[in-house]
Design a protein around this motif. Structure first.
Motif, PDB file in Angstrom:
ATOM      1  N   ARG A  65     -11.106  -3.149  79.787  1.00 52.45           N
ATOM      2  CA  ARG A  65      -9.817  -2.799  79.752  1.00 52.45           C
ATOM      3  C   ARG A  65      -8.854  -2.995  78.555  1.00 52.45           C
ATOM      4  NH1 ARG A  65      -9.700  -4.191  84.400  1.00 52.45           N
ATOM      5  NH2 ARG A  65      -9.125  -6.597  84.107  1.00 52.45           N
ATOM      6  N   ARG A  66      -9.106  -4.303  78.093  1.00 51.75           N
ATOM      7  CA  ARG A  66      -8.502  -4.340  76.862  1.00 51.75           C
ATOM      8  C   ARG A  66      -8.901  -3.516  75.584  1.00 51.75           C
ATOM      9  NH1 ARG A  66      -9.442  -9.833  73.106  1.00 51.75           N
ATOM     10  NH2 ARG A  66     -11.270  -8.945  72.843  1.00 51.75           N
ATOM     11  N   TYR A  67     -10.048  -3.321  75.453  1.00 53.45           N
ATOM     12  CA  TYR A  67     -10.685  -2.429  74.707  1.00 53.45           C
ATOM     13  C   TYR A  67     -10.222  -1.276  74.484  1.00 53.45           C
ATOM     14  CZ  TYR A  67     -14.060   0.409  71.583  1.00 53.45           C
ATOM     15  OH  TYR A  67     -14.767   1.094  70.688  1.00 53.45           O
ATOM     16  N   ALA A  68      -9.980  -0.637  75.621  1.00 58.88           N
ATOM     17  CA  ALA A  68      -9.587   0.703  76.181  1.00 58.88           C
ATOM     18  C   ALA A  68      -8.075   0.822  75.546  1.00 58.88           C
ATOM     19  CB  ALA A  68      -9.726   1.075  77.242  1.00 58.88           C
ATOM     20  N   GLU A  69      -7.152  -0.359  76.101  1.00 64.06           N
ATOM     21  CA  GLU A  69      -5.758  -0.193  75.632  1.00 64.06           C
ATOM     22  C   GLU A  69      -5.638  -0.213  74.086  1.00 64.06           C
ATOM     23  OE1 GLU A  69      -4.477  -3.734  77.926  1.00 64.06           O
ATOM     24  OE2 GLU A  69      -4.523  -2.416  79.896  1.00 64.06           O
ATOM     25  N   ARG A  70      -6.548  -1.111  73.320  1.00 60.79           N
ATOM     26  CA  ARG A  70      -6.345  -1.277  71.965  1.00 60.79           C
ATOM     27  C   ARG A  70      -6.924  -0.109  71.176  1.00 60.79           C
ATOM     28  NH1 ARG A  70      -9.781  -5.661  71.031  1.00 60.79           N
ATOM     29  NH2 ARG A  70     -11.605  -4.007  70.301  1.00 60.79           N
ATOM     30  N   PHE A  71      -7.768   0.714  71.759  1.00 59.43           N
ATOM     31  CA  PHE A  71      -8.414   2.016  71.252  1.00 59.43           C
ATOM     32  C   PHE A  71      -7.145   3.153  71.332  1.00 59.43           C
ATOM     33  CE2 PHE A  71     -10.493   5.762  71.036  1.00 59.43           C
ATOM     34  CZ  PHE A  71     -11.606   5.646  70.224  1.00 59.43           C
ATOM     35  N   GLU A  72      -6.477   2.868  72.514  1.00 62.97           N
ATOM     36  CA  GLU A  72      -5.259   3.894  72.921  1.00 62.97           C
ATOM     37  C   GLU A  72      -3.956   3.728  72.059  1.00 62.97           C
ATOM     38  OE1 GLU A  72      -4.825   3.784  76.946  1.00 62.97           O
ATOM     39  OE2 GLU A  72      -6.502   4.630  77.512  1.00 62.97           O
ATOM     40  N   ARG A  73      -3.882   2.684  71.608  1.00 57.84           N
ATOM     41  CA  ARG A  73      -2.617   2.079  70.789  1.00 57.84           C
ATOM     42  C   ARG A  73      -3.155   2.620  69.450  1.00 57.84           C
ATOM     43  NH1 ARG A  73      -2.811  -2.723  73.652  1.00 57.84           N
ATOM     44  NH2 ARG A  73      -3.752  -3.826  72.094  1.00 57.84           N
ATOM     45  N   ALA A  74      -4.360   2.364  68.942  1.00 57.42           N
ATOM     46  CA  ALA A  74      -4.825   2.813  67.896  1.00 57.42           C
ATOM     47  C   ALA A  74      -4.618   4.584  67.485  1.00 57.42           C
ATOM     48  CB  ALA A  74      -6.173   2.546  67.340  1.00 57.42           C
ATOM     49  N   LYS A 110      -0.966   5.220  66.795  1.00 49.62           N
ATOM     50  CA  LYS A 110      -0.567   4.979  65.584  1.00 49.62           C
ATOM     51  C   LYS A 110      -0.940   6.056  64.700  1.00 49.62           C
ATOM     52  CE  LYS A 110      -0.982   1.173  62.331  1.00 49.62           C
ATOM     53  NZ  LYS A 110      -1.490  -0.178  62.002  1.00 49.62           N
ATOM     54  N   GLU A 111      -2.228   6.486  64.778  1.00 54.39           N
ATOM     55  CA  GLU A 111      -2.827   7.604  63.820  1.00 54.39           C
ATOM     56  C   GLU A 111      -1.705   8.722  64.153  1.00 54.39           C
ATOM     57  OE1 GLU A 111      -4.871   7.584  61.588  1.00 54.39           O
ATOM     58  OE2 GLU A 111      -5.284   5.518  61.859  1.00 54.39           O
ATOM     59  N   GLU A 112      -1.418   9.191  65.083  1.00 52.04           N
ATOM     60  CA  GLU A 112      -0.672  10.362  65.427  1.00 52.04           C
ATOM     61  C   GLU A 112       0.793  10.286  64.839  1.00 52.04           C
ATOM     62  OE1 GLU A 112      -1.071  12.774  69.365  1.00 52.04           O
ATOM     63  OE2 GLU A 112      -1.764  10.914  69.992  1.00 52.04           O
ATOM     64  N   ILE A 113       1.270   9.010  65.095  1.00 54.62           N
ATOM     65  CA  ILE A 113       2.521   8.681  64.573  1.00 54.62           C
ATOM     66  C   ILE A 113       2.672   8.867  63.056  1.00 54.62           C
ATOM     67  CG2 ILE A 113       4.455   6.585  64.214  1.00 54.62           C
ATOM     68  CD1 ILE A 113       3.864   5.820  66.963  1.00 54.62           C
ATOM     69  N   SER A 114       1.358   8.597  62.359  1.00 54.44           N
ATOM     70  CA  SER A 114       1.206   8.616  60.889  1.00 54.44           C
ATOM     71  C   SER A 114       1.124  10.114  60.434  1.00 54.44           C
ATOM     72  CB  SER A 114       0.293   7.600  60.344  1.00 54.44           C
ATOM     73  OG  SER A 114      -0.871   8.068  60.679  1.00 54.44           O
ATOM     74  N   GLY A 115       1.080  10.857  61.383  1.00 56.35           N
ATOM     75  CA  GLY A 115       0.922  12.541  61.007  1.00 56.35           C
ATOM     76  C   GLY A 115      -0.403  13.167  61.453  1.00 56.35           C
ATOM     77  N   ASN A 116      -1.218  12.539  62.143  1.00 59.65           N
ATOM     78  CA  ASN A 116      -2.529  13.170  62.241  1.00 59.65           C
ATOM     79  C   ASN A 116      -2.425  13.976  63.775  1.00 59.65           C
ATOM     80  OD1 ASN A 116      -4.395  12.192  60.174  1.00 59.65           O
ATOM     81  ND2 ASN A 116      -4.014  10.397  60.739  1.00 59.65           N
ATOM     82  N   THR A 117      -3.039  14.991  63.920  1.00 54.70           N
ATOM     83  CA  THR A 117      -3.342  15.694  65.019  1.00 54.70           C
ATOM     84  C   THR A 117      -4.081  14.932  65.985  1.00 54.70           C
ATOM     85  OG1 THR A 117      -5.190  16.785  64.405  1.00 54.70           O
ATOM     86  CG2 THR A 117      -3.302  17.905  63.793  1.00 54.70           C
ATOM     87  N   ARG A 118      -3.839  15.141  67.098  1.00 54.26           N
ATOM     88  CA  ARG A 118      -4.570  14.227  68.270  1.00 54.26           C
ATOM     89  C   ARG A 118      -6.071  14.049  68.090  1.00 54.26           C
ATOM     90  NH1 ARG A 118      -2.186  13.993  73.633  1.00 54.26           N
ATOM     91  NH2 ARG A 118      -0.649  13.207  72.303  1.00 54.26           N
ATOM     92  N   ASP A 119      -6.607  15.315  67.718  1.00 54.56           N
ATOM     93  CA  ASP A 119      -8.327  15.155  67.560  1.00 54.56           C
ATOM     94  C   ASP A 119      -8.542  14.435  66.297  1.00 54.56           C
ATOM     95  OD1 ASP A 119      -7.143  17.358  66.692  1.00 54.56           O
ATOM     96  OD2 ASP A 119      -8.655  18.846  66.567  1.00 54.56           O
ATOM     97  N   GLU A 120      -7.621  14.669  65.300  1.00 54.67           N
ATOM     98  CA  GLU A 120      -7.887  13.890  64.203  1.00 54.67           C
ATOM     99  C   GLU A 120      -7.844  12.424  64.080  1.00 54.67           C
ATOM    100  OE1 GLU A 120      -6.288  17.426  60.834  1.00 54.67           O
ATOM    101  OE2 GLU A 120      -4.972  15.770  61.564  1.00 54.67           O
ATOM    102  N   ALA A 121      -6.627  12.185  64.924  1.00 57.78           N
ATOM    103  CA  ALA A 121      -6.523  10.542  65.459  1.00 57.78           C
ATOM    104  C   ALA A 121      -7.782   9.929  66.031  1.00 57.78           C
ATOM    105  CB  ALA A 121      -5.305  10.477  66.245  1.00 57.78           C
ATOM    106  N   TRP A 122      -8.358  10.690  66.880  1.00 58.39           N
ATOM    107  CA  TRP A 122      -9.583  10.010  67.609  1.00 58.39           C
ATOM    108  C   TRP A 122     -10.661   9.925  66.603  1.00 58.39           C
ATOM    109  CZ3 TRP A 122     -10.691   8.556  72.504  1.00 58.39           C
ATOM    110  CH2 TRP A 122      -9.464   8.518  73.612  1.00 58.39           C
ATOM    111  N   HIS A 123     -10.675  11.077  65.741  1.00 57.53           N
ATOM    112  CA  HIS A 123     -11.874  10.819  64.862  1.00 57.53           C
ATOM    113  C   HIS A 123     -11.596   9.867  63.746  1.00 57.53           C
ATOM    114  CE1 HIS A 123     -13.499  12.153  60.761  1.00 57.53           C
ATOM    115  NE2 HIS A 123     -14.696  12.325  61.661  1.00 57.53           N
ATOM    116  N   ARG A 124     -10.497   9.534  63.426  1.00 60.76           N
ATOM    117  CA  ARG A 124     -10.177   8.311  62.350  1.00 60.76           C
ATOM    118  C   ARG A 124     -10.308   7.092  63.254  1.00 60.76           C
ATOM    119  NH1 ARG A 124      -7.639   9.282  57.816  1.00 60.76           N
ATOM    120  NH2 ARG A 124      -6.356   7.148  57.887  1.00 60.76           N
ATOM    121  N   VAL A 125      -9.841   7.035  64.487  1.00 60.97           N
ATOM    122  CA  VAL A 125     -10.020   5.883  65.232  1.00 60.97           C
ATOM    123  C   VAL A 125     -11.352   5.340  65.406  1.00 60.97           C
ATOM    124  CG1 VAL A 125      -9.654   4.228  67.352  1.00 60.97           C
ATOM    125  CG2 VAL A 125      -7.945   5.850  66.344  1.00 60.97           C
TER     126      VAL A 125
END
Length: 167
Positions: free
Chosen positions: A48-57, A60-75
Motif C-alpha cells: 500500500r505504501r509503495y503504491a501511494e509513493r509510486f502514484e505521488r511520483a 510529480k512528473e506530470e506537474i513538471s510537464g510530462n504527459t501521463r504516459d511519459e510520467a509513468w515511463h519516467r517513474v
C-alpha cells in the motif's frame, strides 16, 4: 517497512521473515510483531505504501510537464536507476495466486489504480494495459540482465508509440 520492501523487491513475498527484518533493522523479533501482527499485514502495508509513493511520483512528473504516459515511463525508469530492483507490486503480482488475500488485494489494487490513472489521462483501457505491461516487462528484462539499457531497449520509441496510440 523499508527493510521488508527491500527484501520483497529482491526475493518476493516468501523471501523474507520477521526474524530477518528484525536483524536488518537491529531490533528484536518481538518489536516487528508489535507493529505488524502477521507477515500478511506487514506485506500488505508495504504494498500500500509503495503504491501511494509510486502514484505521488507520477503526479510529480506530470506537474513538471510530462504527459501521463511519459510520467509513468519516467517513474519506472527512475525506480531502476535508484536501486535496480523490480516494481514491488510487479513482484507480488507475478505470484498473486499464491499470496495471502490481503497481500494479493493490495498488489491487484496497484494495477487497477494504475490502469485507471492511465485511462483518465486519455488512453483506452487496451492502450493503458499495453503501456503498463510494457513498463513492467521492461523492468523485468532490465532486472534479469542487471542492465538499465535493457529497459531503454524495451521501451525504445515509447513516447512516439504512446502519443500515436492516444491520438
Amino acid at each position: 517497512m523499508d527493510a521488508a520492501e527491500r527484501r520483497i523487491r529482491k526475493a518476493g513475498y516468501n523471501g523474507f521473515s520477521f526474524r530477518e527484518i528484525a536483524v536488518d533493522v537491529g531490533v528484536k523479533n518481538a518489536s516487528v510483531h508489535h507493529h505488524f501482527a502477521t507477515k500478511e499485514v506487514l506485506a500488505g502495508a508495504v504494498a500500500r505504501r509503495y503504491a501511494e509513493r509510486f502514484e505521488r511520483a507520477v503526479e510529480k512528473e506530470e506537474i513538471s510537464g510530462n504527459t501521463r504516459d511519459e510520467a509513468w515511463h519516467r517513474v519506472f525508469r527512475n525506480a531502476l536507476l535508484d536501486d535496480g530492483q523490480m516494481c514491488l507490486c510487479g513482484v507480488l503480482g507475478a505470484v498473486a495466486a499464491s499470496l495471502p488475500a490481503e497481500v494479493a488485494t493490495e498488489a491487484r489494487q496497484f494495477f487497477e489504480r494504475g490502469l485507471d490513472n492511465l485511462v483518465s489521462g486519455g488512453l483506452s483501457r487496451a492502450e493503458a494495459a499495453q503501456i503498463f505491461s510494457t513498463l513492467e516487462g521492461a523492468m523485468l528484462l532490465a532486472t534479469a540482465f542487471g542492465d538499465l539499457a535493457m529497459f531503454d531497449l524495451a521501451t525504445t520509441g515509447f513516447a512516439t508509440r504512446t502519443s500515436l496510440t492516444s491520438t
